[in-house]
Design an enzyme around this catalytic site. Structure first.
Site, PDB file in Angstrom:
ATOM      1  N   CYS A  43     -14.009 -13.800 -31.858  1.00 49.62           N
ATOM      2  CA  CYS A  43     -13.645 -13.030 -33.056  1.00 49.62           C
ATOM      3  C   CYS A  43     -14.068 -11.575 -32.932  1.00 49.62           C
ATOM      4  CB  CYS A  43     -14.289 -13.666 -34.282  1.00 49.62           C
ATOM      5  SG  CYS A  43     -16.071 -13.832 -34.092  1.00 49.62           S
TER       6      CYS A  43
ATOM      7  N   GLU B 198      -3.977 -10.559 -35.881  1.00 51.36           N
ATOM      8  CA  GLU B 198      -4.919 -11.086 -34.888  1.00 51.36           C
ATOM      9  C   GLU B 198      -4.163 -11.936 -33.865  1.00 51.36           C
ATOM     10  OE1 GLU B 198      -7.658 -14.290 -35.979  1.00 51.36           O
ATOM     11  OE2 GLU B 198      -9.261 -13.182 -34.995  1.00 51.36           O
TER      12      GLU B 198
ATOM     13  N   LYS C 212     -18.241 -30.498 -39.613  1.00 51.03           N
ATOM     14  CA  LYS C 212     -17.020 -30.833 -38.882  1.00 51.03           C
ATOM     15  C   LYS C 212     -16.762 -29.784 -37.800  1.00 51.03           C
ATOM     16  CE  LYS C 212     -12.323 -30.059 -39.193  1.00 51.03           C
ATOM     17  NZ  LYS C 212     -12.103 -30.321 -37.800  1.00 51.03           N
TER      18      LYS C 212
ATOM     19  N   GLU D  44     -16.481 -16.754 -42.575  1.00 48.37           N
ATOM     20  CA  GLU D  44     -16.448 -15.863 -41.400  1.00 48.37           C
ATOM     21  C   GLU D  44     -15.063 -16.006 -40.785  1.00 48.37           C
ATOM     22  OE1 GLU D  44     -18.772 -13.814 -40.608  1.00 48.37           O
ATOM     23  OE2 GLU D  44     -20.325 -14.557 -41.941  1.00 48.37           O
TER      24      GLU D  44
HETATM   25  P1  NAD Z   1      -8.889 -22.591 -37.977  1.00 51.54           P
HETATM   26  O1  NAD Z   1      -9.019 -21.870 -39.269  1.00 51.54           O
HETATM   27  O2  NAD Z   1      -7.592 -23.142 -37.592  1.00 51.54           O
HETATM   28  O3  NAD Z   1      -9.909 -23.819 -37.915  1.00 51.54           O
HETATM   29  C1  NAD Z   1     -11.296 -23.669 -38.105  1.00 51.54           C
HETATM   30  C2  NAD Z   1     -11.869 -24.991 -38.591  1.00 51.54           C
HETATM   31  O4  NAD Z   1     -11.353 -25.266 -39.887  1.00 51.54           O
HETATM   32  C3  NAD Z   1     -11.497 -26.191 -37.728  1.00 51.54           C
HETATM   33  O5  NAD Z   1     -12.583 -27.071 -37.666  1.00 51.54           O
HETATM   34  C4  NAD Z   1     -10.339 -26.799 -38.498  1.00 51.54           C
HETATM   35  O6  NAD Z   1     -10.164 -28.175 -38.249  1.00 51.54           O
HETATM   36  C5  NAD Z   1     -10.779 -26.557 -39.922  1.00 51.54           C
HETATM   37  N1  NAD Z   1      -9.690 -26.553 -40.907  1.00 51.54           N
HETATM   38  C6  NAD Z   1      -8.361 -26.321 -40.710  1.00 51.54           C
HETATM   39  N2  NAD Z   1      -7.689 -26.408 -41.870  1.00 51.54           N
HETATM   40  C7  NAD Z   1      -8.600 -26.681 -42.814  1.00 51.54           C
HETATM   41  C8  NAD Z   1      -8.536 -26.871 -44.224  1.00 51.54           C
HETATM   42  N3  NAD Z   1      -7.379 -26.823 -44.894  1.00 51.54           N
HETATM   43  N4  NAD Z   1      -9.668 -27.107 -44.910  1.00 51.54           N
HETATM   44  C9  NAD Z   1     -10.852 -27.159 -44.274  1.00 51.54           C
HETATM   45  N5  NAD Z   1     -10.987 -27.001 -42.936  1.00 51.54           N
HETATM   46  C10 NAD Z   1      -9.879 -26.766 -42.223  1.00 51.54           C
HETATM   47  O7  NAD Z   1      -9.445 -21.581 -36.884  1.00 51.54           O
HETATM   48  P2  NAD Z   1      -9.481 -21.785 -35.305  1.00 51.54           P
HETATM   49  O8  NAD Z   1      -8.107 -21.633 -34.775  1.00 51.54           O
HETATM   50  O9  NAD Z   1     -10.266 -23.021 -34.998  1.00 51.54           O
HETATM   51  O10 NAD Z   1     -10.385 -20.553 -34.856  1.00 51.54           O
HETATM   52  C11 NAD Z   1      -9.893 -19.291 -34.582  1.00 51.54           C
HETATM   53  C12 NAD Z   1     -10.152 -18.349 -35.737  1.00 51.54           C
HETATM   54  O11 NAD Z   1     -11.545 -18.315 -36.047  1.00 51.54           O
HETATM   55  C13 NAD Z   1      -9.778 -16.921 -35.422  1.00 51.54           C
HETATM   56  O12 NAD Z   1      -9.100 -16.374 -36.517  1.00 51.54           O
HETATM   57  C14 NAD Z   1     -11.118 -16.232 -35.230  1.00 51.54           C
HETATM   58  O13 NAD Z   1     -11.120 -14.850 -35.476  1.00 51.54           O
HETATM   59  C15 NAD Z   1     -11.956 -16.967 -36.201  1.00 51.54           C
HETATM   60  N6  NAD Z   1     -13.375 -16.831 -35.876  1.00 51.54           N
HETATM   61  C16 NAD Z   1     -14.148 -16.044 -36.680  1.00 51.54           C
HETATM   62  C17 NAD Z   1     -15.491 -15.864 -36.384  1.00 51.54           C
HETATM   63  C18 NAD Z   1     -16.386 -15.020 -37.248  1.00 51.54           C
HETATM   64  O14 NAD Z   1     -17.596 -15.115 -37.101  1.00 51.54           O
HETATM   65  N7  NAD Z   1     -15.861 -14.203 -38.141  1.00 51.54           N
HETATM   66  C19 NAD Z   1     -16.027 -16.492 -35.258  1.00 51.54           C
HETATM   67  C20 NAD Z   1     -15.197 -17.271 -34.462  1.00 51.54           C
HETATM   68  C21 NAD Z   1     -13.866 -17.442 -34.779  1.00 51.54           C
END
Ligand code: NAD
Length: 480
Positions: free
Chosen positions: A282, A384, A173, A248
């Site tokens: 990130c 963050e 997804k 991650e």
């Molecule tokens: P998010 O957690 O809102 O969403 C990430 C994904 O999870 C999306 O596809 C979303 O639809 C899905 N999701 C949301 N709720 C869910 C649930 N209850 N169950 C399963 N899936 C669910 O994050 P975002 O806003 O898309 O991304 C930004 C975040 O990602 C920041 O915190 C950033 O630091 C982090 N990030 C981390 C890394 C890493 O490698 N550590 C890399 C990139 C981004």
């Protein structure tokens, strides 16, 4: 209007409910495509297809699986310009960045794991004159891969490629905010002849599609990249089901400059580390710590360069920064700048929206923002923000900066600037981050372990770590 489809059992299909979500281009604030508003019925179909495909796919030779992945990689590169344009449109990121980084790296992910799996070996432990143990590593089953919006195709493929290479089938997804290149990837997989059901892509909201993947009893592996709060929720569901989990998560990364650093390199890299992709990586360094003696010089040089950054239409190559991903995210950034003011911070530059004209006047643009005068413990320096906002803080000693750097709940990445080799080693040893860059930032070798400590996640991606995660080790002990 582009209509994005799910990719299930080799077919491009609408969601069972036939409901759609609007997809907005951040550069203009206008709806330009629709994606399926899928739910657990679509996830169930995708899982069924992945289950049916598993036996054949997992029994193919590593070389044959690798060939499929390399074919996909080549096809991504052939469509580089097209995919980069789609990525930029969908996320608001500058086209130059999508062309230089996102799409080439997506192709590399498939090539890297498509070739890597052919060299993957497991351990053997010889007990003198008694027995020989060997570790049999076999694919596990269906992997659930969930990715965020900041590096859409780049991070999506970073999970899918090792999962497939290792012999698993996948239900994946992408973020609902940036689904377009994942849709084009499904077309590429069809053209590359990937057998039906091996990769399934279900579009929609996290709370519906993501949560259905996480709780599905026939999906034993979850690889997730996203926010720490979402990671917590996923762990709450997946852990009692004893699923294999890779998380991650977020970061609040320190960028530390010592007196003896090469100033020009440190300033130029600090600009990239702070504001590449509008600060939405990130790994971005959002807390800049600079040693007292050089603080003022660094600050002046840094501010000069920040003020020269052009923000605007992502398709115009002169703009270093494009649009933030959504209106909601823009408002979150604004609320943090407001908080920084309330906490006593001084805005040195930026701190306001950029209003463009014509078709871009509703886009989500924000000036790169630098704040000073805050304590390392305040919320602005602990939470963050994930946008073009950084803080500047002076320090005197190594001990002091280590205390500041290690004070947050995060532990993803750090960047340390010094020409003193001994100090570099000392700092690298003591800093609590999964990735430490010395005199560089975001220099990536795909073989290295990638991931964070503390609330930045569990597990590591990359190289053998990823292939180990996506396989189940079984020790076989044979008496001699
Ligand atoms: P998010 O957690 O809102 O969403 C990430 C994904 O999870 C999306 O596809 C979303 O639809 C899905 N999701 C949301 N709720 C869910 C649930 N209850 N169950 C399963 N899936 C669910 O994050 P975002 O806003 O898309 O991304 C930004 C975040 O990602 C920041 O915190 C950033 O630091 C982090 N990030 C981390 C890394 C890493 O490698 N550590 C890399 C990139 C981004």
């Amino acid at each position: 209007m582009i209509q994005i489809k799910n990719y299930i059992n080799g077919n491009l299909v609408e969601s069972v409910s036939r409901q759609w979500l609007d997809n907005i281009a951040p550069a203009t604030g206008k709806i330009y495509s629709q994606l399926p508003d899928s739910d657990e019925q679509d996830v169930a179909m995708a899982t069924q297809a992945a289950k049916a495909a598993f036996s054949t796919w997992s029994n193919l030779s590593a070389e044959k699986r690798g060939d499929f992945l390399i074919e996909i990689s080549n096809r991504i590169l052939k469509k580089l310009d097209f995919l980069a344009h789609a990525e930029s449109m969908d996320s608001g990121k500058p086209l130059w960045l999508a062309k230089q980084t996102d799409i080439p790296r997506s192709a590399s992910n498939f090539k890297f794991f498509g070739t890597g799996i052919q060299h993957f070996a497991s351990e053997s432990h010889y007990m003198e004159e008694t027995a020989i143990n060997y570790t049999l590593r076999r694919p596990i089953g269906i992997a659930g891969c969930i990715s965020p919006w900041n590096l859409p195709l780049y991070l999506f493929t970073w999970k899918i490629a090792p999962a497939l290479a290792a012999g698993n089938t996948v239900v994946a997804k992408p973020s609902e905010l940036t689904p377009l290149t994942a849709f084009y990837l499904s077309e590429i997989c069809k053209e590359a002849g990937l057998p039906p059901g091996v990769l399934n892509i279900v579009h929609g909201l996290g709370a519906k599609v993501g949560a259905s993947i996480v709780k599905h009893p026939e999906i034993p592996i979850i690889s997730f990249t996203g926010g720490t709060k979402t990671g917590e929720e996923i762990a709450r569901t997946a852990s009692p089901m004893f699923k294999k989990l890779s998380l991650e998560l977020g970061g609040k990364n320190p960028f530390i400059v010592f007196n003896d650093a090469t100033m020009e390199d440190a300033v130029n890299t600090a600009i990239r580390a702070s504001f590449t992709n509008q600060g939405q990586i990130c790994l971005c360094g959002s807390r800049l710590f600079v040693q007292h003696e050089i603080y003022e010089t660094f600050k002046n040089e840094f501010l000069k360069k920040v003020e020269a950054i052009q923000v605007g239409n992502p398709f115009d190559e002169k703009n270093f920064m494009g649009a933030l991903v959504s209106k909601q995210h823009l408002e979150k950034i604004e609320s943090y700048v407001q908080l920084a003011k309330e906490e006593g911070g001084k805005i040195l530059t930026g701190g306001y929206r950029v209003k463009l004209s014509g078709e871009f006047n509703e886009g989500y643009y924000y000036r790169p923002t630098v704040i000073e005068g805050l304590s390392f413990q305040c919320r602005t320096n602990q939470e963050e923000i994930f946008g073009p906002v950084v803080t500047l803080q002076p320090f005197d000693t190594e001990e002091e900066v280590l205390e500041y750097a290690n004070s947050t709940m995060y532990g993803l990445a750090s960047s340390i600037w010094t020409n003193d080799v001994k100090r570099a080693h000392r700092m690298a040893e003591k800093i609590k981050t999964g990735i430490v860059w010395v005199n560089c930032w975001m220099l990536r070798d795909l073989r290295t372990p990638f991931g964070g400590m503390k609330s930045s996640g569990i597990g590591r991606e990359g190289g053998w770590e990823a292939l180990r995660f996506f396989t189940e080790p079984k020790n076989v002990c044979i008496k001699l």
